[in-house]
Design a protein around this motif. Structure first.
Motif: not given
Lengths: 113, 314
Positions: B141-160, B98-107
């Protein structure tokens, strides 16, 4: 026009379309007015293949030809690669029912039994 | 700055969003996260982002793909990110389309690596991961989706994070497609996607009744039963049990594939499995070559023998 993607269930009644999509082991339901665009996933129904008489009739059907308005690809393919296989070689645990004790050993090693 | 859409369902974070965030942290530039809807407010601290944009509107009380894309489009307009990412989930792909269609940008969908640069170069999965494509993204603007299970999720660093609320520009049309109700999964049933052990059956199981022994094995191991496309098409199992490119993606500790040949579309669905045990009468079946362990023979004899051995403690 409303768009619902990846659906596995569809009902149309009173000018409205109800679409079901798999989500987390259950279903999420969308209701949209017609006309609408949907994309369906495999499993929505059992495909009916064309009968032989149908295929013969189709051969005589008139073809309408349309030229798509093409434009330059904004996502440009550079090359295709074959991914590297990461799997280790298979370990054959045995043949037939006699392999069961060895399988149980492996299940225990993996911590799933 | 790079923007990550963090997917949630009524305030519950999706697992694949952790993968998208992990991927995004490895890119150059600052990381801003986007959450849509008041219910997501509780998630802001766990994302490892320096800034979180929270889209607030009373109409954003449940998932609505075009409205989520409108929220992202509002931010693209006001913040000019270089890259916008989402998880390679059904919802992530849908919102980015949907976003790609709105922005006329490739995904660029199902990306596994982003080298960046100008033109922006990505590597992405094609045909369910059986091939990789190197591609250039020509867009501001580059629109990407990240392939599922292609990398191992790492815990998020602490942030405020700094939390910035914004009111997305929504039209009524953006809210036409919205989840109106749900049929919740059967209580107590272990879901394929979450199971630690999955017992899958293919054509080799022979019949719907043949699945009884697979059910039994899954029961003993506390796992779930699934099937290949053949068995769901034949009506031996409900379609919701299908493992594969167009069905469930599983990521168990162990996948026990019984009488499954191992077509590429099936392997796409089970490549998240840590280990595969193939039980097959054909030692040359593709599944055997892709498995970690194999037992060759008639699953109708082997599976009950395994169940019996497990029950007897031997």
């Amino acid at each position: 026009m409303p768009v619902v993607t990846g659906i596995k269930g569809i009902e149309i009644a009173d000018g409205r379309l109800t679409a079901r999509r798999e989500a987390g082991g259950g279903w999420e339901v969308f209701e949209v007015p017609l006309p609408a665009v949907v994309s369906v996933k495999e499993g929505i129904n059992l495909p009916r293949y064309p009968s032989l008489p149908g295929q013969i009739r189709a051969k005589k059907a008139e073809l309408e030809r349309h030229e798509p308005a093409r434009r330059e690809a904004a996502l440009e393919k550079v090359r295709l690669l074959v991914p590297q296989e990461e799997r280790a070689t298979v370990q054959v645990l045995g043949e037939g029912a006699d392999a069961a004790p060895r399988v149980v050993e492996v299940l225990r090693e993996l911590g799933v039994a | 700055m790079n923007l990550v859409l963090v997917e949630h369902d009524r305030g519950v974070l999706s697992d694949l969003s952790h993968e998208a965030l992990t991927f995004a942290r490895r890119l150059d530039g600052e990381l801003d996260a986007v959450l849509v809807g008041e219910e997501a407010r509780g998630l802001v601290d766990g994302l490892g982002a320096s800034r979180v944009h929270l889209a607030v509107d009373p109409r954003l009380d449940d998932y609505a793909p075009a409205a989520w894309a409108a929220a992202l489009a509002t931010l693209v307009e006001s913040r000019s990110p270089e890259v916008v990412l989402a998880a390679g989930s059904d919802r992530g792909q849908e919102v980015m389309a949907h976003l790609g269609a709105r922005l006329d940008a490739p995904v660029a969908a199902n990306v596994v690596a982003a080298a960046g640069g100008d033109p922006f170069v990505v590597t992405r999965q094609r045909w369910g991961g059986s091939l990789l494509e190197e591609a250039r993204v020509h867009a501001p603007v580059k629109l990407l989706t990240v392939a599922a299970h292609a990398l191992a999720a790492e815990p998020a660093p602490a942030s405020s994070p700094v939390v910035e609320e914004f009111a997305p520009a929504l039209s009524d049309a953006d809210l036409v497609v919205k989840v109106v109700r749900r049929d919740e999964p059967q209580a107590g049933k272990i879901q394929l996607g979450d199971a630690r052990v999955v017992v899958g059956g293919g054509r080799g199981v022979g019949s719907a009744e043949g699945f009884a022994v697979l059910e039994e094995l899954a029961g003993v191991l506390g796992g779930a039963v699934g099937g290949s496309r053949v068995v769901t098409n034949l009506g031996w199992r409900p379609h919701a049990d299908q493992i594969g490119q167009t069905g469930a993606r599983i990521a168990p500790e162990l996948y026990i594939a019984c009488g499954v040949s191992g077509a590429i579309q099936h392997m796409v669905g089970c490549k998240g499995a840590k280990r595969i045990l193939a039980i097959n009468k054909d030692p040359n079946a593709p599944i055997v070559a892709r498995a970690d362990y194999a037992v060759i023979g008639d699953l109708g004899e082997i599976v009950p023998a395994i169940v019996a051995a497990l029950r007897s403690g031997g």
